[in-house]
Motif scaffolding. Sequence first.
Motif, PDB file in Angstrom:
ATOM      1  N   SER A   4      -6.188  -0.162  -0.461  1.00  0.00           N
ATOM      2  CA  SER A   4      -5.179  -1.072   0.065  1.00  0.00           C
ATOM      3  C   SER A   4      -4.605  -0.414   1.306  1.00  0.00           C
ATOM      4  CB  SER A   4      -4.092  -1.345  -0.974  1.00  0.00           C
ATOM      5  OG  SER A   4      -3.185  -0.272  -1.065  1.00  0.00           O
ATOM      6  N   ARG A  81      -1.008   4.968 -16.264  1.00  0.00           N
ATOM      7  CA  ARG A  81      -0.699   3.557 -16.527  1.00  0.00           C
ATOM      8  C   ARG A  81      -0.145   3.337 -17.933  1.00  0.00           C
ATOM      9  NH1 ARG A  81      -4.673  -0.827 -14.760  1.00  0.00           N
ATOM     10  NH2 ARG A  81      -2.708  -1.939 -14.741  1.00  0.00           N
ATOM     11  N   CYS A  93       3.119   0.140  -7.466  1.00  0.00           N
ATOM     12  CA  CYS A  93       3.355  -1.271  -7.758  1.00  0.00           C
ATOM     13  C   CYS A  93       2.412  -2.145  -6.946  1.00  0.00           C
ATOM     14  CB  CYS A  93       4.797  -1.652  -7.410  1.00  0.00           C
ATOM     15  SG  CYS A  93       6.013  -0.700  -8.327  1.00  0.00           S
ATOM     16  N   PHE A  94       2.061  -3.277  -7.527  1.00  0.00           N
ATOM     17  CA  PHE A  94       1.299  -4.309  -6.835  1.00  0.00           C
ATOM     18  C   PHE A  94       2.288  -5.395  -6.475  1.00  0.00           C
ATOM     19  CE2 PHE A  94      -1.218  -8.194  -6.739  1.00  0.00           C
ATOM     20  CZ  PHE A  94      -2.249  -7.807  -5.899  1.00  0.00           C
ATOM     21  N   ASP A  96       2.651  -8.844  -3.919  1.00  0.00           N
ATOM     22  CA  ASP A  96       2.157  -9.820  -2.953  1.00  0.00           C
ATOM     23  C   ASP A  96       0.821  -9.417  -2.319  1.00  0.00           C
ATOM     24  OD1 ASP A  96       4.414 -11.312  -3.541  1.00  0.00           O
ATOM     25  OD2 ASP A  96       5.579 -10.423  -1.903  1.00  0.00           O
ATOM     26  N   GLY A  97      -0.102  -8.972  -3.164  1.00  0.00           N
ATOM     27  CA  GLY A  97      -1.459  -8.707  -2.709  1.00  0.00           C
ATOM     28  C   GLY A  97      -1.736  -7.300  -2.232  1.00  0.00           C
ATOM     29  N   ASP A  98      -0.771  -6.393  -2.337  1.00  0.00           N
ATOM     30  CA  ASP A  98      -1.010  -5.024  -1.882  1.00  0.00           C
ATOM     31  C   ASP A  98      -0.343  -4.031  -2.818  1.00  0.00           C
ATOM     32  OD1 ASP A  98      -2.123  -3.101  -0.298  1.00  0.00           O
ATOM     33  OD2 ASP A  98      -1.041  -3.646   1.514  1.00  0.00           O
ATOM     34  N   PHE A  99      -0.849  -2.805  -2.814  1.00  0.00           N
ATOM     35  CA  PHE A  99      -0.271  -1.726  -3.593  1.00  0.00           C
ATOM     36  C   PHE A  99       0.691  -0.929  -2.730  1.00  0.00           C
ATOM     37  CE2 PHE A  99      -4.115  -2.471  -6.057  1.00  0.00           C
ATOM     38  CZ  PHE A  99      -3.636  -2.393  -7.348  1.00  0.00           C
ATOM     39  N   THR A 100       1.738  -0.406  -3.367  1.00  0.00           N
ATOM     40  CA  THR A 100       2.676   0.469  -2.691  1.00  0.00           C
ATOM     41  C   THR A 100       3.204   1.473  -3.700  1.00  0.00           C
ATOM     42  OG1 THR A 100       4.591   0.565  -1.203  1.00  0.00           O
ATOM     43  CG2 THR A 100       4.734  -0.967  -3.063  1.00  0.00           C
ATOM     44  N   ASP A 130       4.632 -11.918  -6.232  1.00  0.00           N
ATOM     45  CA  ASP A 130       3.568 -11.610  -7.174  1.00  0.00           C
ATOM     46  C   ASP A 130       3.695 -10.105  -7.395  1.00  0.00           C
ATOM     47  OD1 ASP A 130       1.284 -11.417  -8.705  1.00  0.00           O
ATOM     48  OD2 ASP A 130      -0.089 -11.630  -7.005  1.00  0.00           O
ATOM     49  N   TRP A 134       2.164  -1.037 -11.698  1.00  0.00           N
ATOM     50  CA  TRP A 134       0.791  -0.687 -12.042  1.00  0.00           C
ATOM     51  C   TRP A 134       0.695   0.628 -12.802  1.00  0.00           C
ATOM     52  CZ3 TRP A 134      -3.386   2.531 -10.772  1.00  0.00           C
ATOM     53  CH2 TRP A 134      -4.648   1.987 -11.038  1.00  0.00           C
TER      54      TRP A 134
END
Length: 144
Positions: A4, A81, A93-94, A96-100, A130, A134
């Motif tokens: 990502s 996890r 965290c996931f 809106d379509g990306d991990f951070t 969203d 994670w």
Amino acid sequence: MITSKNLIFFTPKPSTSEGAFLLDTGISAGFPIPADDFEATKVSLDEELIKNKNATFFAKVKGQSMIGAGLNDNDLLVIDRSLQPENNKIAVCFIDGDFTVKRLKVDANGIWLQPENPDYPIIKITEENDFMIWGIVTNVIKKL
């Protein structure tokens, strides 16, 4: 491998080595310690860093949003996890379509993702996002 814009994920490869030597007397960061009677035993980083092998992943940090927490660009994160998310833990965290990767801030008013760099904004999680926590960061491995 999953990539990502903020993290690169990969699963740990099983280690076939018996570990590396550990000097269990400690290494002084102040005055030198005599080396007369040190004992060297073997230590496995797998055993030290990975508590739940089936739920543990590695990811490399991309970016500077967590430098205040000691997470720098290209540091290797150990992520479990199976751990429960809690306030003030560092989580992957996931959103809106990306991990951070950010520090979780949780209270009765909601959830926020707190960067550890004042140049980055705090992210308020809303129903429109969203969002999924994670995993929880348990360790960071740095190259010097």
